[in-house]
Motif scaffolding. Structure first.
Motif, mmCIF file in Angstrom:
data_model
loop_
_atom_site.group_PDB
_atom_site.id
_atom_site.type_symbol
_atom_site.label_atom_id
_atom_site.label_comp_id
_atom_site.label_asym_id
_atom_site.label_seq_id
_atom_site.Cartn_x
_atom_site.Cartn_y
_atom_site.Cartn_z
ATOM 1 N N ASP A 344 0.871 -1.279 -0.201
ATOM 2 C CA ASP A 344 0.384 0.008 0.463
ATOM 3 C C ASP A 344 0.922 1.424 0.049
ATOM 4 N N VAL A 345 2.107 0.704 0.751
ATOM 5 C CA VAL A 345 2.907 1.795 -0.038
ATOM 6 C C VAL A 345 3.119 2.874 -1.656
ATOM 7 N N ASN A 346 3.296 4.567 -1.082
ATOM 8 C CA ASN A 346 2.876 5.135 -2.764
ATOM 9 C C ASN A 346 4.694 5.407 -2.725
ATOM 10 N N LEU A 347 4.979 4.794 -3.635
ATOM 11 C CA LEU A 347 6.187 5.053 -4.170
ATOM 12 C C LEU A 347 6.544 6.201 -4.829
ATOM 13 N N GLY A 348 5.754 6.884 -5.235
ATOM 14 C CA GLY A 348 5.755 7.404 -6.076
ATOM 15 C C GLY A 348 6.709 7.054 -7.803
ATOM 16 N N ASP A 349 7.405 8.264 -8.335
ATOM 17 C CA ASP A 349 7.607 7.437 -10.003
ATOM 18 C C ASP A 349 9.178 6.978 -9.285
ATOM 19 N N PRO A 350 9.859 6.075 -10.486
ATOM 20 C CA PRO A 350 10.959 5.351 -10.103
ATOM 21 C C PRO A 350 12.374 6.471 -11.039
ATOM 22 N N LEU A 351 12.869 7.140 -10.391
ATOM 23 C CA LEU A 351 13.698 7.632 -10.508
ATOM 24 C C LEU A 351 15.508 6.957 -10.684
ATOM 25 N N GLY A 352 15.095 6.511 -12.356
ATOM 26 C CA GLY A 352 16.401 5.563 -12.731
ATOM 27 C C GLY A 352 16.256 4.476 -12.853
ATOM 28 N N GLN A 353 17.333 2.985 -13.080
ATOM 29 C CA GLN A 353 17.061 2.302 -13.027
ATOM 30 C C GLN A 353 17.747 1.299 -11.249
ATOM 31 N N GLY A 354 17.332 0.182 -11.083
ATOM 32 C CA GLY A 354 18.696 0.133 -9.696
ATOM 33 C C GLY A 354 19.381 0.504 -10.046
ATOM 34 N N ARG A 355 20.250 -0.050 -8.922
ATOM 35 C CA ARG A 355 21.910 0.227 -8.652
ATOM 36 C C ARG A 355 22.671 -0.832 -7.698
ATOM 37 N N LYS A 356 23.439 -2.108 -8.571
ATOM 38 C CA LYS A 356 24.512 -2.603 -7.331
ATOM 39 C C LYS A 356 25.002 -1.848 -6.330
ATOM 40 N N LEU A 357 24.716 -2.636 -5.274
ATOM 41 C CA LEU A 357 25.889 -2.018 -3.750
ATOM 42 C C LEU A 357 27.576 -2.026 -4.142
ATOM 43 N N ASP A 358 28.363 -2.035 -3.819
ATOM 44 C CA ASP A 358 29.353 -2.756 -3.401
ATOM 45 C C ASP A 358 29.225 -3.661 -2.680
ATOM 46 N N ASP A 359 28.091 -3.824 -1.657
ATOM 47 C CA ASP A 359 27.647 -4.699 -0.595
ATOM 48 C C ASP A 359 26.862 -5.818 -0.879
ATOM 49 N N GLY A 360 26.573 -5.806 -2.521
ATOM 50 C CA GLY A 360 25.514 -7.270 -2.732
ATOM 51 C C GLY A 360 24.555 -6.699 -3.242
ATOM 52 N N ALA A 361 23.654 -5.970 -2.402
ATOM 53 C CA ALA A 361 22.219 -5.756 -2.391
ATOM 54 C C ALA A 361 22.651 -5.036 -3.641
ATOM 55 N N THR A 362 20.793 -4.790 -4.067
ATOM 56 C CA THR A 362 20.545 -3.775 -5.018
ATOM 57 C C THR A 362 19.742 -2.395 -4.586
ATOM 58 N N THR A 363 19.618 -1.149 -4.920
ATOM 59 C CA THR A 363 18.938 -0.373 -4.421
ATOM 60 C C THR A 363 17.960 0.495 -5.600
ATOM 61 N N ARG A 364 17.078 1.215 -5.485
ATOM 62 C CA ARG A 364 16.115 2.161 -6.468
ATOM 63 C C ARG A 364 16.044 3.061 -5.803
ATOM 64 N N SER A 365 16.143 4.056 -6.851
ATOM 65 C CA SER A 365 15.041 5.624 -5.479
ATOM 66 C C SER A 365 13.754 5.708 -6.447
ATOM 67 N N PHE A 366 12.873 6.546 -5.451
ATOM 68 C CA PHE A 366 11.166 6.311 -5.794
ATOM 69 C C PHE A 366 11.538 7.911 -5.870
ATOM 70 N N THR A 367 10.122 8.571 -5.810
ATOM 71 C CA THR A 367 10.106 10.145 -5.586
ATOM 72 C C THR A 367 10.187 9.785 -4.050
ATOM 73 N N ASN A 368 9.369 8.707 -3.454
ATOM 74 C CA ASN A 368 8.972 8.551 -2.602
ATOM 75 C C ASN A 368 9.784 8.656 -1.530
ATOM 76 N N ALA A 369 10.220 7.748 -2.221
ATOM 77 C CA ALA A 369 11.268 5.784 -1.166
ATOM 78 C C ALA A 369 12.613 5.946 -1.444
ATOM 79 N N GLU A 370 13.030 4.851 -0.924
ATOM 80 C CA GLU A 370 14.132 4.174 -1.937
ATOM 81 C C GLU A 370 13.757 2.639 -1.474
ATOM 82 N N VAL A 371 14.288 2.357 -2.250
ATOM 83 C CA VAL A 371 14.015 0.437 -1.749
ATOM 84 C C VAL A 371 15.200 -0.331 -2.347
ATOM 85 N N PHE A 372 15.339 -1.176 -2.104
ATOM 86 C CA PHE A 372 16.569 -2.048 -1.339
ATOM 87 C C PHE A 372 16.216 -3.377 -0.989
#
Length: 414
Positions: A344-372
């Motif tokens: 039910d969370v409103n993430l808003g629009d994606p701000l680009g593609q997902g990015r793989k981090l040095d720690d092995g996780a992947t993150t992606r930025s949205f207008t209202n949230a950060e997803v990991f």
């Protein structure tokens, strides 16, 4: 038909072509028009995230989302951004249809049009759903691999038969015996094309879904008869080789997966978390637009970690749709599911593609949230923000968080 259509039909007949192949229908169904309905491209692009889909069977959480009235049933369906259905099997299970077109023939496998009554009801349902969710996308499954025994006359050439002439058994989980269809039969393939065209011309559905990994000649003929604008998706799981074969024809893959095993007591997997990530990336980069990749993981409904994992995997690796649903072997209609507050969370629009981090996780930025998303086999990751965020998994507000392996979280910007 008007005069031009009559001339066109006479030309088709002269050439020995089916009406549907000439852009005409013989069933008399008129395409439904809904005022203000967005184009397919607009609805796919404008969907909210997370975008949850419904694969045949509905949200099944009556304590919180009752279905005592038809409006309540449709309200539950409208929470989903993508829905597909197939009347023959669902009605056989006494499972209610969301949109509701029903083939106009005693044997559905011979039909090329829909009943007038179901068209009228489907228009009402579609109008209601679009009012609740203007970005909803709908598909209709056309059966190509197997079907209930009532789908065709027993003596039909469209059944696959063994050396003794008996129909070959198909899926064993249906409400009546299922038998294999003779999907290499060219007349049967043509009938599938005609059915796919009737689906699109109805105006109710945006395209067609094919189950059971598909079959290239049928994928091609369905695309040919539907035209270039309709949507086509195939259940190819994590099978990148199928994606490579079908990429010119399909808009999306239904990724039906059991990465934690077929059941709690059966460790055999259908896909793995790693293969899901790799194949989803391939589908996003190679299938035709607009894309409708749909990622599903099976699990026990209380397994919130796996629910979060599949949701954040989908969000960080795609612009597609996600679902966490019951294991297929559970003795209820497949793909039934709860609804989670995480969705039910409103993430808003994606701000680009997902990015793989040095720690092995992947993150992606949205207008209202950060997803990991933290994949299986990785270490626990530590996240630090400059400003306070709220964890959708725990409700905690802060600037530092941890995420375990095979888990994910949505952090709302405050």
């Amino acid at each position: 038909m008007n005069l031009n259509q009559i001339k066109k039909s006479l030309l088709c007949a002269t050439l020995g072509m089916a009406l549907s192949a000439c852009g005409l229908t013989s069933g008399g169904n008129t395409q439904v028009q809904i005022a203000g309905k967005k184009t397919i491209e607009q609805r796919v692009a404008d969907k909210s995230y997370p975008a949850v889909f419904q694969a045949w069977n509905p949200l099944d959480m009556p304590s919180k989302y009752p279905t005592d009235t038809h409006e309540q049933f449709l309200d539950n369906a409208a929470k989903h951004s993508l829905i597909w259905e197939e009347p023959v099997s669902q009605l056989g299970f006494d499972t209610k249809l969301v949109f509701g077109l029903v083939w106009d023939h005693k044997h559905a496998g011979l039909a090329t049009s829909f009943t007038k009554e179901s068209l009228a009801e489907a228009k009402k349902n579609l109008t209601y759903l679009l009012d609740k969710n203007p970005n909803i996308v709908s598909l209709f499954e056309v059966r190509w691999r197997d079907a209930p025994g009532s789908y065709l006359p027993e003596n039909s050439e469209f059944w696959l038969r063994d050396a003794q002439g008996n129909r070959v058994q198909g899926w064993t989980g249906g409400p009546e015996p299922y038998y294999m269809l003779n999907y290499k039969n060219e007349a049967f393939q043509k009938r599938l094309g005609e059915q796919a065209k009737a689906v699109v011309e109805s105006g109710i559905y945006d395209g067609v879904m094919l189950d059971w990994s598909g079959y290239l000649p049928i994928v091609k003929i369905v695309r040919e008869y539907m035209g270039e604008d309709a949507l086509l998706t195939v259940n190819i799981h994590d099978e990148i080789d199928k994606g490579e074969k079908y990429k010119k024809y399909i808009n999306g893959a239904f990724m039906e997966c059991g990465p934690n095993g077929r059941m709690p007591d059966n460790p055999k997997k259908l896909c793995t978390w790693d293969s899901m990530a790799k194949s989803l990336k391939f589908y996003e980069e190679n299938l035709r637009s607009p894309q409708i990749n749909a990622l599903e993981a099976w699990g026990q409904r209380h397994d919130l970690q796996s629910m979060r994992a599949v949701t954040t995997l989908g969000l960080t690796h795609s612009d597609g749709y996600v679902l966490f649903a019951d294991y297929n072997p559970v003795p209820t209609p497949d793909h039934m599911h709860d609804w989670y507050s995480f969705w039910d969370v409103n993430l808003g629009d994606p701000l680009g593609q997902g990015r793989k981090l040095d720690d092995g996780a992947t993150t992606r930025s949205f207008t209202n949230a950060e997803v990991f998303y933290n994949p299986e086999g990785n270490k626990t990751i530590h996240i630090e923000f400059n400003l306070p965020h709220q964890s959708s998994a725990t409700g905690k507000v802060g600037t530092e968080f941890n995420i375990k392996p095979m888990d994910g979280d949505i952090f709302i910007k405050l």
